[in-house]
Design a protein around this motif. Sequence first.
Motif, PDB file in Angstrom:
ATOM      1  N   ASP A 177      23.085  13.347  41.566  1.00 18.52           N
ATOM      2  CA  ASP A 177      23.944  13.294  40.388  1.00 18.52           C
ATOM      3  C   ASP A 177      24.083  11.835  39.959  1.00 18.52           C
ATOM      4  O   ASP A 177      24.397  10.966  40.782  1.00 18.52           O
ATOM      5  CB  ASP A 177      25.317  13.883  40.738  1.00 18.52           C
ATOM      6  CG  ASP A 177      26.235  14.013  39.535  1.00 18.52           C
ATOM      7  OD1 ASP A 177      25.806  13.697  38.406  1.00 18.52           O
ATOM      8  OD2 ASP A 177      27.374  14.437  39.740  1.00 18.52           O
ATOM      9  N   ALA A 178      23.849  11.554  38.706  1.00 18.37           N
ATOM     10  CA  ALA A 178      23.918  10.176  38.217  1.00 18.37           C
ATOM     11  C   ALA A 178      25.357   9.681  38.080  1.00 18.37           C
ATOM     12  O   ALA A 178      25.610   8.483  38.171  1.00 18.37           O
ATOM     13  CB  ALA A 178      23.214  10.062  36.865  1.00 18.37           C
ATOM     14  N   TYR A 179      26.281  10.576  37.886  1.00 15.28           N
ATOM     15  CA  TYR A 179      27.668  10.166  37.656  1.00 15.28           C
ATOM     16  C   TYR A 179      28.276   9.617  38.946  1.00 15.28           C
ATOM     17  O   TYR A 179      28.267  10.266  39.986  1.00 15.28           O
ATOM     18  CB  TYR A 179      28.508  11.339  37.154  1.00 15.28           C
ATOM     19  CG  TYR A 179      29.937  10.947  36.927  1.00 15.28           C
ATOM     20  CD1 TYR A 179      30.298  10.153  35.846  1.00 15.28           C
ATOM     21  CD2 TYR A 179      30.929  11.351  37.806  1.00 15.28           C
ATOM     22  CE1 TYR A 179      31.608   9.774  35.648  1.00 15.28           C
ATOM     23  CE2 TYR A 179      32.253  10.980  37.611  1.00 15.28           C
ATOM     24  CZ  TYR A 179      32.586  10.187  36.535  1.00 15.28           C
ATOM     25  OH  TYR A 179      33.892   9.805  36.342  1.00 15.28           O
ATOM     26  N   THR A 180      28.799   8.397  38.854  1.00 17.24           N
ATOM     27  CA  THR A 180      29.410   7.752  40.020  1.00 17.24           C
ATOM     28  C   THR A 180      30.886   7.475  39.815  1.00 17.24           C
ATOM     29  O   THR A 180      31.574   7.111  40.757  1.00 17.24           O
ATOM     30  CB  THR A 180      28.726   6.409  40.334  1.00 17.24           C
ATOM     31  OG1 THR A 180      28.965   5.509  39.242  1.00 17.24           O
ATOM     32  CG2 THR A 180      27.244   6.584  40.573  1.00 17.24           C
ATOM     33  N   GLY A 181      31.361   7.574  38.580  1.00 20.08           N
ATOM     34  CA  GLY A 181      32.749   7.235  38.294  1.00 20.08           C
ATOM     35  C   GLY A 181      32.892   5.784  37.852  1.00 20.08           C
ATOM     36  O   GLY A 181      33.972   5.342  37.476  1.00 20.08           O
ATOM     37  N   GLU A 182      31.817   5.051  37.903  1.00 18.38           N
ATOM     38  CA  GLU A 182      31.826   3.642  37.499  1.00 18.38           C
ATOM     39  C   GLU A 182      30.658   3.451  36.542  1.00 18.38           C
ATOM     40  O   GLU A 182      29.519   3.764  36.880  1.00 18.38           O
ATOM     41  CB  GLU A 182      31.686   2.767  38.756  1.00 18.38           C
ATOM     42  CG  GLU A 182      32.085   1.314  38.571  1.00 18.38           C
ATOM     43  CD  GLU A 182      30.976   0.487  37.972  1.00 18.38           C
ATOM     44  OE1 GLU A 182      31.234  -0.190  36.961  1.00 18.38           O
ATOM     45  OE2 GLU A 182      29.857   0.540  38.484  1.00 18.38           O
ATOM     46  N   GLN A 212      16.774   7.572  36.821  1.00 18.72           N
ATOM     47  CA  GLN A 212      16.365   8.940  36.502  1.00 18.72           C
ATOM     48  C   GLN A 212      15.419   8.977  35.301  1.00 18.72           C
ATOM     49  O   GLN A 212      14.508   9.804  35.251  1.00 18.72           O
ATOM     50  CB  GLN A 212      17.590   9.816  36.265  1.00 18.72           C
ATOM     51  CG  GLN A 212      18.335  10.112  37.546  1.00 18.72           C
ATOM     52  CD  GLN A 212      19.552  10.979  37.331  1.00 18.72           C
ATOM     53  OE1 GLN A 212      19.999  11.190  36.208  1.00 18.72           O
ATOM     54  NE2 GLN A 212      20.108  11.479  38.429  1.00 18.72           N
ATOM     55  N   SER A 213      15.613   8.081  34.368  1.00 16.77           N
ATOM     56  CA  SER A 213      14.718   8.017  33.219  1.00 16.77           C
ATOM     57  C   SER A 213      13.290   7.697  33.677  1.00 16.77           C
ATOM     58  O   SER A 213      12.325   8.308  33.198  1.00 16.77           O
ATOM     59  CB  SER A 213      15.205   6.957  32.227  1.00 16.77           C
ATOM     60  OG  SER A 213      14.311   6.832  31.150  1.00 16.77           O
TER      61      SER A 213
END
Length: 117
Positions: free
Chosen positions: A49-54, A65-66
């Motif tokens: 998951d790319a989302y880290t919260g920062e 990911q790109s």
Amino acid sequence: MREDLTEQLSPAQIIERAEMSKAFRDVFALAGGKRVLFWMLEQCAIYTDAYTGENNSTNYALGLQSAGRKLIAKLDEIDPQFYPELLLAMKEIREADKAAAKSLAEKLEPEDDADIA
């Protein structure tokens, strides 16, 4: 559509594209090549998951990911079955790795002292 694209390429670009396709096919033909391609995709955070919260970390992961998506797109451009075959091959490679690790662990286990008496 690919015919239209080919018509717009220079002879040098046509040769370069054909050689790149051949190189990918050569790499993909080897189990070691599949292992390297999959490792590259893992390094591109494709399976996380790319989302880290920062924001900066998330943006960095999205950039990785790109790059991974470009690699998958290249595999798909050369042969639409390459990526699905890669996933299936990696399942088999991992199963073989587990079996080899288990066999090695059994060989490295100290012999049971109870047999000596």
